[in-house]
Scaffold this motif. Structure first.
Motif, PDB file in Angstrom:
ATOM      1  N   VAL A 177       0.865  -1.183   0.000  1.00 59.55           N
ATOM      2  CA  VAL A 177       0.000   0.000   0.000  1.00 59.55           C
ATOM      3  C   VAL A 177       0.901   1.233   0.000  1.00 59.55           C
ATOM      4  CG1 VAL A 177      -1.794   1.314   1.163  1.00 59.55           C
ATOM      5  CG2 VAL A 177      -1.833  -1.188   1.249  1.00 59.55           C
ATOM      6  N   SER A 178       0.796   2.028  -1.042  1.00 56.17           N
ATOM      7  CA  SER A 178       1.560   3.265  -1.136  1.00 56.17           C
ATOM      8  C   SER A 178       0.722   4.408  -0.579  1.00 56.17           C
ATOM      9  CB  SER A 178       1.933   3.547  -2.595  1.00 56.17           C
ATOM     10  OG  SER A 178       2.580   4.792  -2.688  1.00 56.17           O
ATOM     11  N   THR A 179       1.274   5.112   0.411  1.00 55.13           N
ATOM     12  CA  THR A 179       0.556   6.210   1.046  1.00 55.13           C
ATOM     13  C   THR A 179       1.527   7.085   1.819  1.00 55.13           C
ATOM     14  OG1 THR A 179      -1.293   6.784   2.509  1.00 55.13           O
ATOM     15  CG2 THR A 179       0.056   4.888   3.147  1.00 55.13           C
ATOM     16  N   VAL A 180       1.168   8.362   2.010  1.00 54.19           N
ATOM     17  CA  VAL A 180       1.994   9.237   2.833  1.00 54.19           C
ATOM     18  C   VAL A 180       1.506   9.270   4.271  1.00 54.19           C
ATOM     19  CG1 VAL A 180       2.657  10.690   0.885  1.00 54.19           C
ATOM     20  CG2 VAL A 180       0.665  11.325   2.266  1.00 54.19           C
ATOM     21  N   GLY A 181       0.360   8.644   4.550  1.00 50.17           N
ATOM     22  CA  GLY A 181      -0.119   8.660   5.924  1.00 50.17           C
ATOM     23  C   GLY A 181      -1.313   7.757   6.139  1.00 50.17           C
ATOM     24  N   GLY A 182      -1.133   6.677   6.901  1.00 45.93           N
ATOM     25  CA  GLY A 182      -2.221   5.758   7.190  1.00 45.93           C
ATOM     26  C   GLY A 182      -2.998   6.163   8.426  1.00 45.93           C
ATOM     27  N   ILE A 209      -1.620  -1.097  -4.091  1.00 46.50           N
ATOM     28  CA  ILE A 209      -2.672  -0.109  -3.854  1.00 46.50           C
ATOM     29  C   ILE A 209      -2.034   1.257  -3.631  1.00 46.50           C
ATOM     30  CG2 ILE A 209      -4.559   0.590  -2.321  1.00 46.50           C
ATOM     31  CD1 ILE A 209      -4.863  -2.390  -1.566  1.00 46.50           C
ATOM     32  N   GLY A 210      -2.604   2.272  -4.252  1.00 39.04           N
ATOM     33  CA  GLY A 210      -2.247   3.654  -3.950  1.00 39.04           C
ATOM     34  C   GLY A 210      -3.434   4.295  -3.259  1.00 39.04           C
ATOM     35  N   ALA A 211      -3.238   4.792  -2.050  1.00 42.54           N
ATOM     36  CA  ALA A 211      -4.364   5.341  -1.285  1.00 42.54           C
ATOM     37  C   ALA A 211      -3.906   6.586  -0.526  1.00 42.54           C
ATOM     38  CB  ALA A 211      -4.910   4.306  -0.309  1.00 42.54           C
ATOM     39  N   GLU A 212      -4.604   7.678  -0.728  1.00 40.78           N
ATOM     40  CA  GLU A 212      -4.217   8.938  -0.100  1.00 40.78           C
ATOM     41  C   GLU A 212      -5.445   9.725   0.359  1.00 40.78           C
ATOM     42  OE1 GLU A 212      -1.182   9.316   0.461  1.00 40.78           O
ATOM     43  OE2 GLU A 212       0.081   8.752  -1.240  1.00 40.78           O
ATOM     44  N   ALA A 269      -6.442   0.380  -6.928  1.00 38.60           N
ATOM     45  CA  ALA A 269      -5.791  -0.904  -6.676  1.00 38.60           C
ATOM     46  C   ALA A 269      -5.546  -1.633  -7.987  1.00 38.60           C
ATOM     47  CB  ALA A 269      -6.664  -1.765  -5.754  1.00 38.60           C
ATOM     48  N   CYS A 270      -4.444  -2.362  -8.031  1.00 38.01           N
ATOM     49  CA  CYS A 270      -4.083  -3.113  -9.237  1.00 38.01           C
ATOM     50  C   CYS A 270      -3.598  -4.497  -8.848  1.00 38.01           C
ATOM     51  CB  CYS A 270      -2.996  -2.362 -10.004  1.00 38.01           C
ATOM     52  SG  CYS A 270      -2.580  -3.100 -11.596  1.00 38.01           S
ATOM     53  N   LEU A 271      -4.096  -5.496  -9.532  1.00 35.75           N
ATOM     54  CA  LEU A 271      -3.645  -6.878  -9.348  1.00 35.75           C
ATOM     55  C   LEU A 271      -2.697  -7.212 -10.484  1.00 35.75           C
ATOM     56  CD1 LEU A 271      -3.980  -9.546  -7.708  1.00 35.75           C
ATOM     57  CD2 LEU A 271      -5.704 -10.208  -9.404  1.00 35.75           C
ATOM     58  N   TYR A 272      -1.449  -7.514 -10.126  1.00 37.35           N
ATOM     59  CA  TYR A 272      -0.420  -7.858 -11.105  1.00 37.35           C
ATOM     60  C   TYR A 272      -0.099  -9.349 -11.073  1.00 37.35           C
ATOM     61  CZ  TYR A 272       1.053  -2.911 -11.608  1.00 37.35           C
ATOM     62  OH  TYR A 272       1.123  -1.569 -11.883  1.00 37.35           O
ATOM     63  N   GLU A 273       0.266  -9.878 -12.245  1.00 39.91           N
ATOM     64  CA  GLU A 273       0.817 -11.228 -12.322  1.00 39.91           C
ATOM     65  C   GLU A 273       2.227 -11.147 -12.882  1.00 39.91           C
ATOM     66  OE1 GLU A 273       0.033 -15.635 -14.376  1.00 39.91           O
ATOM     67  OE2 GLU A 273      -1.147 -13.892 -15.002  1.00 39.91           O
ATOM     68  N   LYS A 274       3.162 -11.884 -12.261  1.00 38.91           N
ATOM     69  CA  LYS A 274       4.535 -11.918 -12.771  1.00 38.91           C
ATOM     70  C   LYS A 274       4.566 -12.778 -14.035  1.00 38.91           C
ATOM     71  CE  LYS A 274       9.124 -11.452 -12.346  1.00 38.91           C
ATOM     72  NZ  LYS A 274       9.804 -11.748 -11.087  1.00 38.91           N
TER      73      LYS A 274
END
Length: 301
Positions: free
Chosen positions: A75-80, A133-136, A159-164
């Motif tokens: 989860v990418s965020t500057v503050g949870g 997930i990017g959430a701000e 949100a993004c679901l990735y497959e390698k």
């Protein structure tokens, strides 16, 4: 190795504020904001950030099989909501994911979603999944008496679901240490930004980073998605490196690390990612930057 976008989704938003909202409290106008930023409206959430991120992830409609394949949650965020536990740790339980996964928060400001994508590719083995997930909730840190920041920043989650995959993965990232141009000090509570300096940084560093990745990849890029910071920055880079650029900043403003994830979600909803080579590029506080290429899944949904 590379990454395939399996699914993308965003938080559903229902209460937007147009530029006329700020005319009541600041020395500004709708015309000035549109001309300087490209922003027409934005969303401010009344929900906790953890709920925003959870709803964005829930909108992926993950199957039980997909959940079992997830080995990484970022989860990418500057503050949870908390310093401890992390948003990622909270969401692992709420989303019903496996216990044997690595889950953590990432704070590199607006570059965060691209950084999380690059980390996911490095961590996974072929066939494994990552949820990034990017959430701000930047309204928590915005001084609404400061014209420099109040009109720009907003809330959002994607949100993004990735497959390698076994395809090659091309990336570029870096940090140019700075403690002045874009800051949020723990003892002050408000975001501060030197807009001109951030503009100079973005327009000097990002074309070089993008060109470096394009040269390494030597493949056609079907779609460019940049961090939605300012329409003028996107237009500047597009003139330097022509291509098909997607922008939704007029609807959402600058949502920091959520912006690229939300752009992917918008395009996924329109079935506009399938089979495409997509270049992602982010830049922001740190100062940091990152560029990578991912691919939309070929299968018909």
């Amino acid at each position: 190795m590379g990454l395939i976008i399996k699914k993308a989704a965003k938080l559903k938003m229902d209460k937007f504020y147009d530029n006329f909202y700020f005319e009541k409290m600041l020395d500004t106008s709708n015309e000035w904001i549109v001309k300087r930023t490209g922003i027409e409206k934005r969303f401010f959430s009344e929900k906790p950030l953890s709920q925003m991120a959870e709803e964005a992830a829930e909108n992926l409609k993950l199957t039980d099989e997909e959940k079992k394949k997830i080995r990484l949650l970022i989860v990418s965020t500057v503050g949870g909501d908390f310093i401890v536990p992390s948003l990622a740790a909270i969401l692992q339980g709420r989303l019903g994911l496996e216990k044997e996964i690595l889950a953590f928060d990432l704070n590199i400001a607006c570059t965060g979603f691209v950084g999380g994508t690059i980390l996911a590719e490095s961590y996974l083995r072929a066939g494994e999944y990552a949820l990034v997930i990017g959430a701000e909730k930047l309204s928590n840190f915005t001084n609404f008496k400061d014209r420099t920041t109040a009109i720009i920043f907003a809330d959002g989650a994607g949100a993004c679901l990735y497959e390698k995959s076994k395809e090659k993965f091309y990336k570029d990232l870096g940090t140019i240490s700075d403690e002045k141009f874009l800051t949020l000090k723990s003892d002050e509570g408000y975001l501060k930004m030197e807009g001109r300096e951030v503009f100079r940084f973005a327009t000097s560093v990002m074309p070089k980073s993008i060109e470096k990745v394009l040269k390494r990849a030597d493949q056609k890029i079907d779609l460019f998605i940049l961090h939605q910071a300012n329409e003028r920055i996107i237009n500047f880079i597009e003139k330097k490196i022509p291509g098909n650029y997607y922008s939704n900043i007029k609807n959402y403003a600058n949502t920091s690390s959520a912006s690229i994830a939300m752009a992917l979600a918008d395009l996924y909803e329109k079935d506009s990612l399938r089979g495409k080579n997509i270049l992602l590029a982010g830049f922001g506080g740190g100062l940091t930057y990152g560029t990578c290429i991912v691919r939309g899944e070929n299968e018909i949904r």
